[in-house]
Design a protein around this motif. Structure first.
Motif, PDB file in Angstrom:
ATOM      1  N   THR A 175       0.820  -1.207   0.000  1.00 26.41           N
ATOM      2  CA  THR A 175       0.000   0.000   0.000  1.00 26.41           C
ATOM      3  C   THR A 175       0.857   1.262   0.000  1.00 26.41           C
ATOM      4  O   THR A 175       0.635   2.172  -0.799  1.00 26.41           O
ATOM      5  CB  THR A 175      -0.943   0.007   1.228  1.00 26.41           C
ATOM      6  N   THR A 176       1.862   1.306   0.853  1.00 25.36           N
ATOM      7  CA  THR A 176       2.681   2.512   0.995  1.00 25.36           C
ATOM      8  C   THR A 176       4.029   2.423   0.278  1.00 25.36           C
ATOM      9  O   THR A 176       4.707   3.426   0.117  1.00 25.36           O
ATOM     10  CB  THR A 176       2.968   2.805   2.474  1.00 25.36           C
TER      11      THR A 176
ATOM     12  N   GLN B 139      -2.785   0.204  -3.415  1.00 22.19           N
ATOM     13  CA  GLN B 139      -4.177   0.625  -3.315  1.00 22.19           C
ATOM     14  C   GLN B 139      -4.219   1.824  -2.377  1.00 22.19           C
ATOM     15  O   GLN B 139      -3.770   1.736  -1.248  1.00 22.19           O
ATOM     16  CB  GLN B 139      -5.036  -0.517  -2.768  1.00 22.19           C
ATOM     17  N   ASP B 140      -4.726   2.930  -2.888  1.00 21.55           N
ATOM     18  CA  ASP B 140      -4.824   4.138  -2.058  1.00 21.55           C
ATOM     19  C   ASP B 140      -6.047   4.024  -1.166  1.00 21.55           C
ATOM     20  O   ASP B 140      -7.176   4.258  -1.592  1.00 21.55           O
ATOM     21  CB  ASP B 140      -4.900   5.384  -2.943  1.00 21.55           C
ATOM     22  N   ILE B 141      -5.801   3.656   0.081  1.00 19.62           N
ATOM     23  CA  ILE B 141      -6.888   3.434   1.037  1.00 19.62           C
ATOM     24  C   ILE B 141      -7.328   4.753   1.660  1.00 19.62           C
ATOM     25  O   ILE B 141      -8.512   5.011   1.831  1.00 19.62           O
ATOM     26  CB  ILE B 141      -6.444   2.424   2.113  1.00 19.62           C
ATOM     27  N   SER B 142      -6.365   5.587   2.000  1.00 18.67           N
ATOM     28  CA  SER B 142      -6.647   6.891   2.603  1.00 18.67           C
ATOM     29  C   SER B 142      -5.432   7.780   2.366  1.00 18.67           C
ATOM     30  O   SER B 142      -4.437   7.339   1.798  1.00 18.67           O
ATOM     31  CB  SER B 142      -6.903   6.744   4.100  1.00 18.67           C
TER      32      SER B 142
ATOM     33  N   TYR C  69      -2.682   6.053   4.264  1.00 21.85           N
ATOM     34  CA  TYR C  69      -2.304   4.748   3.723  1.00 21.85           C
ATOM     35  C   TYR C  69      -2.372   4.762   2.201  1.00 21.85           C
ATOM     36  O   TYR C  69      -3.329   4.294   1.591  1.00 21.85           O
ATOM     37  CB  TYR C  69      -3.198   3.647   4.304  1.00 21.85           C
ATOM     38  N   CYS C  70      -1.322   5.322   1.626  1.00 21.03           N
ATOM     39  CA  CYS C  70      -1.193   5.374   0.169  1.00 21.03           C
ATOM     40  C   CYS C  70       0.297   5.465  -0.159  1.00 21.03           C
ATOM     41  O   CYS C  70       1.111   5.764   0.697  1.00 21.03           O
ATOM     42  CB  CYS C  70      -1.964   6.554  -0.420  1.00 21.03           C
TER      43      CYS C  70
END
Length: 129
Positions: free
Chosen positions: A29-30, A52-55, A58-59
């Motif tokens: 994710t990061t 996956q850009d979660i927020s 968290y990206c």
């Protein structure tokens, strides 16, 4: 929190060598996990990094993504992709087994639809919390 990432990559590298697997898919994710993976020199392998850009927290930062894209295939997985394919009940069932298992299943499904590996091709998919 216990971090077994290094140990997992050691085991995976040896397994891939023994079995003759040439493709590794890494959920990152990061970018942190992808950077750890680099220490294990999978130089003769096809490497696909899935983000996956979660927020906002968290990206993957653009600088890290750009650095990884110079060496590997980086794929952006749409948020809640698997839920759109199998529904909330299906994703919750997989999550009950393991969040990492659910993510691996999601990555395989998405990459398969994008024809990023061949039917019958052996791959290793790594994901986990």
């Amino acid at each position: 929190m216990i971090n077994n990432t290094d140990e997992v990559f050691k085991i995976v590298k040896e397994y891939m060598r023994k079995v003759g697997i040439s493709t590794i898919v890494v959920s990152s994710t990061t970018g942190y996990t992808a950077k750890i993976m680099e220490k294990f020199l999978f130089e003769d392998k096809k490497i696909i990094i899935c983000k996956q850009d979660i927020s906002e927290k968290y990206c993957m930062k653009k600088t890290i993504q750009s650095e990884l894209e110079k060496k590997y295939v980086v794929v952006d997985i749409p948020l809640k992709y698997l839920q759109g394919q199998i529904g909330i009940v299906g994703t919750n069932m997989l999550r009950r087994v393991s969040q990492g298992f659910k993510v691996c299943f999601e990555l395989m499904e998405f990459l398969h639809t994008k024809e990023m590996f061949s039917v019958g091709e052996k791959i290793v998919v790594i994901a986990g919390t």
